[in-house]
Design an enzyme around this catalytic site. Structure first.
Site, PDB file in Angstrom:
ATOM      1  N   ARG A 151       2.554  -6.024  10.851  1.00 51.44           N
ATOM      2  CA  ARG A 151       2.589  -4.859  11.753  1.00 51.44           C
ATOM      3  C   ARG A 151       1.221  -4.193  11.844  1.00 51.44           C
ATOM      4  NH1 ARG A 151       7.269  -1.467   9.652  1.00 51.44           N
ATOM      5  NH2 ARG A 151       7.724  -3.394   8.569  1.00 51.44           N
TER       6      ARG A 151
ATOM      7  N   THR B  73       2.502  -8.099  -1.717  1.00 53.18           N
ATOM      8  CA  THR B  73       2.712  -7.949  -0.272  1.00 53.18           C
ATOM      9  C   THR B  73       2.307  -9.225   0.447  1.00 53.18           C
ATOM     10  OG1 THR B  73       1.883  -6.862   1.728  1.00 53.18           O
ATOM     11  CG2 THR B  73       0.504  -6.670  -0.204  1.00 53.18           C
TER      12      THR B  73
ATOM     13  N   ASP C  43       0.811  -1.220   0.000  1.00 54.52           N
ATOM     14  CA  ASP C  43       0.000   0.000   0.000  1.00 54.52           C
ATOM     15  C   ASP C  43       0.845   1.271   0.000  1.00 54.52           C
ATOM     16  OD1 ASP C  43       0.772  -0.522   2.600  1.00 54.52           O
ATOM     17  OD2 ASP C  43      -1.076   0.219   3.495  1.00 54.52           O
TER      18      ASP C  43
ATOM     19  N   ASP D 283      -3.104  -6.973   2.826  1.00 56.36           N
ATOM     20  CA  ASP D 283      -3.919  -5.910   3.424  1.00 56.36           C
ATOM     21  C   ASP D 283      -4.368  -4.869   2.400  1.00 56.36           C
ATOM     22  OD1 ASP D 283      -1.376  -5.026   2.973  1.00 56.36           O
ATOM     23  OD2 ASP D 283      -1.174  -3.930   4.846  1.00 56.36           O
TER      24      ASP D 283
HETATM   25  P1  ADP Z   1       5.068  -1.120   0.935  1.00 55.84           P
HETATM   26  O1  ADP Z   1       4.873  -0.763  -0.505  1.00 55.84           O
HETATM   27  O2  ADP Z   1       5.575  -2.519   1.105  1.00 55.84           O
HETATM   28  O3  ADP Z   1       3.846  -0.793   1.769  1.00 55.84           O
HETATM   29  P2  ADP Z   1       6.441   1.265   2.010  1.00 55.84           P
HETATM   30  O4  ADP Z   1       5.287   1.722   2.854  1.00 55.84           O
HETATM   31  O5  ADP Z   1       7.795   1.359   2.596  1.00 55.84           O
HETATM   32  O6  ADP Z   1       6.282  -0.242   1.491  1.00 55.84           O
HETATM   33  O7  ADP Z   1       6.419   2.141   0.659  1.00 55.84           O
HETATM   34  C1  ADP Z   1       7.387   1.925  -0.342  1.00 55.84           C
HETATM   35  C2  ADP Z   1       7.846   3.235  -0.906  1.00 55.84           C
HETATM   36  O8  ADP Z   1       6.757   3.913  -1.538  1.00 55.84           O
HETATM   37  C3  ADP Z   1       8.352   4.256   0.122  1.00 55.84           C
HETATM   38  O9  ADP Z   1       9.684   3.991   0.522  1.00 55.84           O
HETATM   39  C4  ADP Z   1       8.244   5.530  -0.670  1.00 55.84           C
HETATM   40  O10 ADP Z   1       9.312   5.677  -1.577  1.00 55.84           O
HETATM   41  C5  ADP Z   1       6.952   5.314  -1.456  1.00 55.84           C
HETATM   42  N1  ADP Z   1       5.824   5.927  -0.735  1.00 55.84           N
HETATM   43  C6  ADP Z   1       5.087   5.423   0.284  1.00 55.84           C
HETATM   44  N2  ADP Z   1       4.152   6.298   0.720  1.00 55.84           N
HETATM   45  C7  ADP Z   1       4.308   7.422  -0.047  1.00 55.84           C
HETATM   46  C8  ADP Z   1       3.667   8.700  -0.080  1.00 55.84           C
HETATM   47  N3  ADP Z   1       2.668   9.003   0.754  1.00 55.84           N
HETATM   48  N4  ADP Z   1       4.113   9.595  -0.989  1.00 55.84           N
HETATM   49  C9  ADP Z   1       5.114   9.302  -1.850  1.00 55.84           C
HETATM   50  N5  ADP Z   1       5.766   8.120  -1.853  1.00 55.84           N
HETATM   51  C10 ADP Z   1       5.377   7.190  -0.978  1.00 55.84           C
END
Ligand code: ADP
Length: 327
Positions: free
Chosen positions: A176, A130, A107, A134
């Site tokens: 988490r 993922t 997400d 979720d």
């Molecule tokens: P996942 O995709 O597994 O949920 P993360 O939450 O770490 O992993 O998000 C992956 C990457 O996506 C972050 O490191 C960031 O570069 C980008 N990202 C996440 N949220 C935002 C946001 N609100 N605005 C811009 N980029 C985002």
């Protein structure tokens, strides 16, 4: 008038999940089948900003469908949270003429894609990669099946030793913010209690039920806890309940990163292949800013914004089943 896609970039971002490679393979091969130029972007949004991008051919994705991890690597990228970072990313795509982007991630990665696509004219298609499952709007995410099966296999092994010694075991699985791995692996291994972030656990009830089991001489009890259970994980739960159960030997096992790795299951390879194929079809049809979900075995294209706004929900029936079957 919808611009025709000619060059597609693909990246994997955030936490890795088994099956990401199968998805990359499907995206690249479907694109090449349609005569499109395909580009692999290394380390997620980081590689996009740093211009770490290379053309991919059919052979670039040979022999990866069965491998965990991601050949494109993945990263969490701070700069992508900033407009300046996203602008650099856009320029790097623009200079190569890449006019479609497939983002495989969770997400957070979808949130990044939503921002990027609102600011710049690059259609983005998300694939839910993922282990947490979720993402609202899809019955499956790439990697969940493998992760949960890894957890089940590990818990089964622990159950053998637990049973031999008449012990209470608290096993912590990943999650988490989401309890799907705990819930699915817990039900599948016959856990007496499952603690997940989506539900508040009454610790007094938990202690009372374990004390009652002690009285009945049911000394083998399995508690599966998600990382984000609300108490701080398995070690914290043990501290809270050990004093209340002086006659029980309570052990803790944290499964950790083994849940992320390993060869993807057949199901994860299949959904990754189907979703990867559909991601390219989406771009060819001129769709933008959707993710590819599977609902009731049918492909659906759901706005990325919906996925980041709405949390996927765990139904009360699941919790009822846990309670009834654990008696
Ligand atoms: P996942 O995709 O597994 O949920 P993360 O939450 O770490 O992993 O998000 C992956 C990457 O996506 C972050 O490191 C960031 O570069 C980008 N990202 C996440 N949220 C935002 C946001 N609100 N605005 C811009 N980029 C985002």
């Amino acid at each position: 008038m919808v611009k025709k896609v000619t060059k597609i970039g693909v990246l994997t971002s955030g936490g890795d999940s088994p099956g990401m490679n199968a998805a990359i393979r499907a995206v690249v091969r479907t694109g090449i089948y349609h005569g499109l130029e395909m580009y692999g972007i290394m380390r997620g949004y980081q590689g996009l900003i740093e211009d770490d991008i290379a053309k991919m051919e059919t052979r670039s994705v040979a022999n990866i469908i069965q491998r965990g991890g991601t050949i494109l690597k993945t990263a969490r990228c701070k700069d992508f949270y900033e407009y300046e970072g996203r602008k650099k990313a856009y320029k790097n795509l623009k200079k190569r003429g890449i006019n479609g982007l497939v983002v495989i991630g969770g997400d957070g990665s979808f949130r990044g894609a939503v921002k990027f696509s609102q600011e710049f004219d690059i259609p983005c298609i998300g694939l839910a990669g993922t282990i947490d499952k979720d993402i609202h709007g899809t019955d499956f995410t790439i990697g969940f099946d493998t992760a949960v099966n890894t957890a089940v296999e590990a818990i089964d092994k622990i159950r053998d030793t637990m049973d031999a010694h008449d012990r209470v075991f608290i096993i912590e699985v990943m999650g988490r913010d989401a309890g799907y791995i705990a819930l699915h692996s817990g039900i599948a291994t016959g856990a007496e209690n499952i603690l997940i972030p989506e539900r508040k656990t009454d610790i007094k009830d938990l202690v009372l039920s374990l004390q009652e089991k002690e009285r009945r001489k049911k000394l083998v009890n399995l508690i599966v806890v998600a990382e984000g259970d609300g108490f701080g994980g398995a070690n914290e739960v043990q501290k809270i309940i050990q004093d209340e159960l002086p006659n029980s030997e309570i052990r803790v096992c944290i499964l950790g990163h083994i849940q992320r790795g390993g060869a993807p299951s057949c199901l994860d390879r299949l959904i990754a292949s189907r979703m990867g194929y559909h991601a390219v079809e989406c771009l060819r049809e001129g769709r933008h800013n959707v993710f590819v979900g599977i609902l009731n075995n049918k492909m659906h294209y759901i706005p990325l914004e919906n996925a980041v706004k709405t949390k996927s929900k765990i139904s009360d029936e699941w919790m009822k089943i846990v309670k009834i079957l654990a008696s």
